[in-house]
Motif scaffolding. Sequence first.
Motif, PDB file in Angstrom:
ATOM      1  N   LEU A 238      -2.431  38.505  22.735  1.00 53.52           N
ATOM      2  CA  LEU A 238      -3.838  38.529  22.315  1.00 53.52           C
ATOM      3  C   LEU A 238      -4.245  37.105  21.971  1.00 53.52           C
ATOM      4  N   THR A 239      -5.518  36.785  22.173  1.00 48.65           N
ATOM      5  CA  THR A 239      -5.994  35.420  21.874  1.00 48.65           C
ATOM      6  C   THR A 239      -7.080  35.466  20.811  1.00 48.65           C
ATOM      7  N   VAL A 240      -6.978  34.560  19.850  1.00 52.07           N
ATOM      8  CA  VAL A 240      -8.028  34.399  18.836  1.00 52.07           C
ATOM      9  C   VAL A 240      -8.508  32.947  18.888  1.00 52.07           C
ATOM     10  N   VAL A 241      -9.825  32.778  18.914  1.00 49.88           N
ATOM     11  CA  VAL A 241     -10.410  31.441  19.027  1.00 49.88           C
ATOM     12  C   VAL A 241     -11.257  31.172  17.787  1.00 49.88           C
ATOM     13  N   GLY A 242     -11.185  29.961  17.264  1.00 50.93           N
ATOM     14  CA  GLY A 242     -12.028  29.579  16.126  1.00 50.93           C
ATOM     15  C   GLY A 242     -12.649  28.214  16.354  1.00 50.93           C
ATOM     16  N   PHE A 243     -13.931  28.094  16.029  1.00 51.46           N
ATOM     17  CA  PHE A 243     -14.629  26.808  16.140  1.00 51.46           C
ATOM     18  C   PHE A 243     -14.872  26.270  14.729  1.00 51.46           C
ATOM     19  N   PHE A 244     -14.692  24.976  14.546  1.00 47.89           N
ATOM     20  CA  PHE A 244     -14.777  24.380  13.205  1.00 47.89           C
ATOM     21  C   PHE A 244     -15.674  23.143  13.219  1.00 47.89           C
ATOM     22  N   GLU A 245     -16.390  22.972  12.102  1.00 47.57           N
ATOM     23  CA  GLU A 245     -17.292  21.821  11.995  1.00 47.57           C
ATOM     24  C   GLU A 245     -16.551  20.536  11.700  1.00 47.57           C
ATOM     25  N   LEU A 247     -12.456  18.570  11.572  1.00 47.73           N
ATOM     26  CA  LEU A 247     -11.027  18.626  11.905  1.00 47.73           C
ATOM     27  C   LEU A 247     -10.236  19.146  10.708  1.00 47.73           C
ATOM     28  N   VAL A 248     -10.635  18.682   9.523  1.00 46.74           N
ATOM     29  CA  VAL A 248      -9.901  19.098   8.320  1.00 46.74           C
ATOM     30  C   VAL A 248     -10.025  20.610   8.125  1.00 46.74           C
ATOM     31  N   GLY A 249     -11.209  21.169   8.422  1.00 46.99           N
ATOM     32  CA  GLY A 249     -11.394  22.620   8.314  1.00 46.99           C
ATOM     33  C   GLY A 249     -10.425  23.354   9.242  1.00 46.99           C
ATOM     34  N   ALA A 250     -10.271  22.840  10.454  1.00 43.11           N
ATOM     35  CA  ALA A 250      -9.315  23.457  11.386  1.00 43.11           C
ATOM     36  C   ALA A 250      -7.904  23.355  10.807  1.00 43.11           C
ATOM     37  N   GLY A 251      -7.599  22.194  10.196  1.00 45.03           N
ATOM     38  CA  GLY A 251      -6.282  22.015   9.564  1.00 45.03           C
ATOM     39  C   GLY A 251      -6.060  23.001   8.432  1.00 45.03           C
ATOM     40  N   GLU A 252      -7.119  23.259   7.644  1.00 45.34           N
ATOM     41  CA  GLU A 252      -6.998  24.232   6.541  1.00 45.34           C
ATOM     42  C   GLU A 252      -6.676  25.620   7.092  1.00 45.34           C
ATOM     43  N   ALA A 253      -7.284  25.958   8.221  1.00 43.30           N
ATOM     44  CA  ALA A 253      -7.022  27.270   8.824  1.00 43.30           C
ATOM     45  C   ALA A 253      -5.560  27.388   9.258  1.00 43.30           C
ATOM     46  N   SER A 290     -18.700  21.809  18.700  1.00 44.30           N
ATOM     47  CA  SER A 290     -17.940  21.822  17.443  1.00 44.30           C
ATOM     48  C   SER A 290     -16.969  20.657  17.411  1.00 44.30           C
ATOM     49  N   GLU A 291     -16.584  20.286  16.202  1.00 46.35           N
ATOM     50  CA  GLU A 291     -15.665  19.149  16.044  1.00 46.35           C
ATOM     51  C   GLU A 291     -14.276  19.502  16.562  1.00 46.35           C
ATOM     52  N   ALA A 292     -13.860  20.772  16.347  1.00 41.56           N
ATOM     53  CA  ALA A 292     -12.502  21.166  16.752  1.00 41.56           C
ATOM     54  C   ALA A 292     -12.446  22.657  17.030  1.00 41.56           C
ATOM     55  N   ILE A 293     -11.542  23.055  17.917  1.00 39.45           N
ATOM     56  CA  ILE A 293     -11.277  24.485  18.069  1.00 39.45           C
ATOM     57  C   ILE A 293      -9.789  24.754  17.872  1.00 39.45           C
ATOM     58  N   LEU A 294      -9.517  25.956  17.396  1.00 43.07           N
ATOM     59  CA  LEU A 294      -8.136  26.427  17.300  1.00 43.07           C
ATOM     60  C   LEU A 294      -7.960  27.584  18.257  1.00 43.07           C
ATOM     61  N   LEU A 295      -6.848  27.564  18.972  1.00 41.12           N
ATOM     62  CA  LEU A 295      -6.510  28.650  19.888  1.00 41.12           C
ATOM     63  C   LEU A 295      -5.226  29.285  19.394  1.00 41.12           C
ATOM     64  N   PHE A 316      -9.091  32.095   9.841  1.00 40.56           N
ATOM     65  CA  PHE A 316     -10.083  31.171  10.423  1.00 40.56           C
ATOM     66  C   PHE A 316     -11.390  31.268   9.635  1.00 40.56           C
ATOM     67  N   GLU A 317     -11.778  32.522   9.350  1.00 39.58           N
ATOM     68  CA  GLU A 317     -13.061  32.718   8.647  1.00 39.58           C
ATOM     69  C   GLU A 317     -12.998  32.134   7.238  1.00 39.58           C
ATOM     70  N   SER A 318     -11.887  32.399   6.546  1.00 39.59           N
ATOM     71  CA  SER A 318     -11.823  31.915   5.163  1.00 39.59           C
ATOM     72  C   SER A 318     -11.726  30.390   5.110  1.00 39.59           C
ATOM     73  N   ALA A 319     -11.268  29.773   6.188  1.00 36.92           N
ATOM     74  CA  ALA A 319     -11.211  28.298   6.208  1.00 36.92           C
ATOM     75  C   ALA A 319     -12.541  27.699   6.682  1.00 36.92           C
TER      76      ALA A 319
END
Length: 476
Positions: A238-245, A247-253, A290-295, A316-319
């Motif tokens: 399964l794949t989950v994708v998150g977009f972040f404003e 880079l640090v937010g993506a790191g927090e996730a 977006s600044e960064a995405i997580l896959l 992802f949402e909480s980050a």
Amino acid sequence: MEHVAQLPTSGAETGIPGTESSRIELAELLPAGEVITNPESMERYSHDEGEWAPYGTPLAVVRPADSAQVQAVVRWCIEHRVPVVPRGGGTGLSGGANAVDGAVIVSFEKMNAIRRIDPVERLAVVEPGVINDHLRAACADVGLWYPPDPASAPWSTIGGNVATNAGGVCCVKYGVTKDYVLALEVVTGTGELVRVGRQTAKGVAGYDLAALMVGSEGTLGLVTEITVRLRPARPAELTVVGFFETLVGAGEAVAEVARRGVVPSALELLDKHCLKAVNDWKNLGLEAESEAILLARLDAPGAAGDAEADAVLSCFESAGATWSARSEDADEADALFAARRLAYPALERLGPVLTEDICVPITMVPHMLQRIQEIGEQHDVLIANIAHAGDGNLHPLLITDPGDEPAQIRAQEAFAVIVTEALACGGTVTGEHGVGLLKRDGLAAEISPAVAELHRALRRALDPYGILNPGKVIAG
Ligand SMILES: Cc1cc2nc3c(=O)[nH]c(=O)nc-3n(C[C@H](O)[C@H](O)[C@H](O)COP(=O)(O)OP(=O)(O)OC[C@H]3O[C@@H](n4cnc5c(N)ncnc54)[C@H](O)[C@@H]3O)c2cc1C
């Protein structure tokens, strides 16, 4: 690239019988056409993909067909004190396969047979020149899986993967190359052809010399056969994708996923520079605002996989993800992972890319991403980021305009500062690309003098004549 010459190469100092007669002697050891001496043809074998790592001019490139020919070449090199540089696909990013002056480059491209895939013992025996993707495909044909999956899998070889202990996308859950090597056949620096390790599921007789060879970057022996452990094929992911404003937010996730105890089968980060470069090149229609995405990928079967996907989504949402979702469209998910694999060649089209490869504790990922941005600004260098984020393995990519020498100097300074910062975070100077030439100073900063001496002692024991990939990893 600057010039590199690690060993004296004049006939008087080394006993080399002279360039032409050396080449004639080498040609007698190998089948016709397998000793290359033409300068233009040798050029493409003289360096890897590690931007700015120096390389020299080889004496010859040889393409042996079997272990006996490798052994004959190494013995000739011992006799004449000629450096030997093993080479797989040349996709390395640290200068590890770069020529030194007067070296014999041993290219394993002709030793590319998959000798055995055993579905009962769940192992494969391969020659070192087998391309990673070819082995993975052959295993898949019989319902098996070879997990180590570097993004270079279409081009890099199993021999090179072993010599660098390559990691990859699924390593966050399934480990790196060393976790799959059972046994090796090796030509040592004394010219012996030896077998280390074993083909049983367990075994502790003697020192673990196979493990010692893994990641030794051609400095302790030339690997001529590899036995790898396989796993059964796994369920679809399964794949989950998150977009972040940010880079640090993506790191927090990423840190949050680890805190919740979820183990994804992939957790990759790409920033907007990577997405834009891939879009501009391949026109994939990816959102690059977006600044960064997580896959993330999850491969637990059935309801457990669903629960993991929901947990990652909630991380992802909480980050602070601006948008996140489970991808219901397999093609879309594949396109995103294809973008991840294409990011490096896409960025290379913009100019010389200096590839960093650090690994930090997962909880330090947000801080390190913040510092990378600051270091880029302080040095006025464009830094794009891709990362095996779930492992804390970050690849800041420092990009400069072709021919802009001041920018290249600034990039090299930024590269060194990032390494220092990674160590300050409790990290390591290379997560998977190896030391080669580019991380020699970093290794010296990471290990104590006593540990450096242990490295040298091992090297002296296995390469007493100092001919195996000299100048790489650590000075002899
Ligand atoms: C686009 C791209 C993506 C990448 N992604 C990843 C990634 O996700 N993970 C990762 O770990 N790396 C990655 N890399 C780096 C590189 O692909 C790996 O280091 C890979 O393992 C190198 O394999 P190779 O066959 O190209 O080896 P080479 O580059 O030819 O050699 C690498 C080192 O191994 C030694 N060597 C090669 N063959 C042998 C042998 N038979 N015996 C002894 N020594 C040998 C060489 O002397 C050299 O020191 C990437 C590179 C590129 C260009």
